[in-house]
Design an enzyme around this catalytic site. Structure first.
Site, PDB file in Angstrom:
ATOM      1  N   CYS A  79     -10.400  66.897 107.515  1.00 58.41           N
ATOM      2  CA  CYS A  79     -10.350  68.146 108.288  1.00 58.41           C
ATOM      3  C   CYS A  79      -9.140  68.974 107.845  1.00 58.41           C
ATOM      4  CB  CYS A  79     -10.348  67.865 109.790  1.00 58.41           C
ATOM      5  SG  CYS A  79     -10.755  69.338 110.774  1.00 58.41           S
ATOM      6  N   HIS A 181     -15.317  65.302 110.276  1.00 56.96           N
ATOM      7  CA  HIS A 181     -14.600  64.132 110.777  1.00 56.96           C
ATOM      8  C   HIS A 181     -15.439  62.871 110.571  1.00 56.96           C
ATOM      9  CE1 HIS A 181     -11.188  66.074 112.823  1.00 56.96           C
ATOM     10  NE2 HIS A 181     -12.028  67.071 113.021  1.00 56.96           N
ATOM     11  N   GLU A 183     -14.596  59.910 111.154  1.00 56.86           N
ATOM     12  CA  GLU A 183     -14.327  59.012 112.279  1.00 56.86           C
ATOM     13  C   GLU A 183     -15.094  59.401 113.538  1.00 56.86           C
ATOM     14  OE1 GLU A 183     -11.469  62.383 112.865  1.00 56.86           O
ATOM     15  OE2 GLU A 183     -12.353  61.332 111.148  1.00 56.86           O
TER      16      GLU A 183
END
Length: 207
Positions: A79, A181, A183
């Site tokens: 990001c 992202h 994650e």
């Protein structure tokens, strides 16, 4: 050991949690010696480019990051961390970046039906195959950003359609970036982190 670079830019807990899920030994640190000795580095981040670069400079991490990347250590920016890889950003005020991948970070142009920030799940289109892009075509990942990385085609790996071809993944040598992202992108995101782990492992065992 993978070091997640600590510069108070947020989202580090989620990144560490995701790495733990795939069995990666990782630590959050701003310690220069630990960064230099790391098998791989991850630079996550949310927030503003100028503030992030000021914090990296304050912690004397810009020089350390550049030296470690130059030594061949695998590096992943996530990001804001991907945006920081570039030469500069136009966010708020023109600010110099890490200069690891040529390009400039620019604001996403708002359209009649397109809101900025670009937020939500978008499918991916693979432009160039790299160690991290296998099986990503038409897969959905989660974005939250208002700026995009304006890079040459040589460094563009994956795009997402948001009224423009938003660079979703970029790379140059041992340096990789993901605008979305991983994650927060479920199994697809974990798979990308798994691929980065494999790159790190391959590099560390070949030394």
């Amino acid at each position: 050991m993978i070091i997640v670079i600590d510069y108070d830019a947020g989202n580090t807990a989620n990144v560490l949690r995701a790495l733990s899920k795939i069995g990666v030994a990782a630590e959050l640190s701003a310690d220069a010696d630990k960064i230099r000795r790391a098998d791989g580095l991850i630079l996550p981040g949310v927030g503003a480019f100028p503030t992030a670069m000021a914090e990296l400079e304050k912690r004397d991490l810009v020089r350390v990051i550049k030296e470690t990347v130059a030594s061949g250590t695998a590096f992943l920016g996530i990001c804001l961390g991907m945006q920081l890889l570039l030469d500069a950003s136009e966010e708020h005020v023109l600010t110099k970046g890490l200069g690891l991948i040529p390009g400039v970070c620019r604001e996403i142009p708002a359209g009649a039906e397109l809101k900025v920030p670009h937020m939500g799940w978008n499918s991916l289109d693979v432009v160039k195959e790299t160690a991290l892009t296998a099986d990503l075509k038409d897969k959905y990942v989660y974005f939250v950003h208002s700026y995009f990385t304006d890079v040459a085609l040589d460094f563009l790996d994956v795009t997402a359609d948001y009224g423009m071809k938003v660079p979703a993944m970029i790379s140059r040598g041992n340096v990789y970036g993901a605008q979305f992202h991983p994650e927060k992108s479920g199994d697809i995101g974990l798979g990308i982190l798994e691929k980065f782990k494999e790159v790190v492992y391959a590099n560390s065992t070949s030394d």
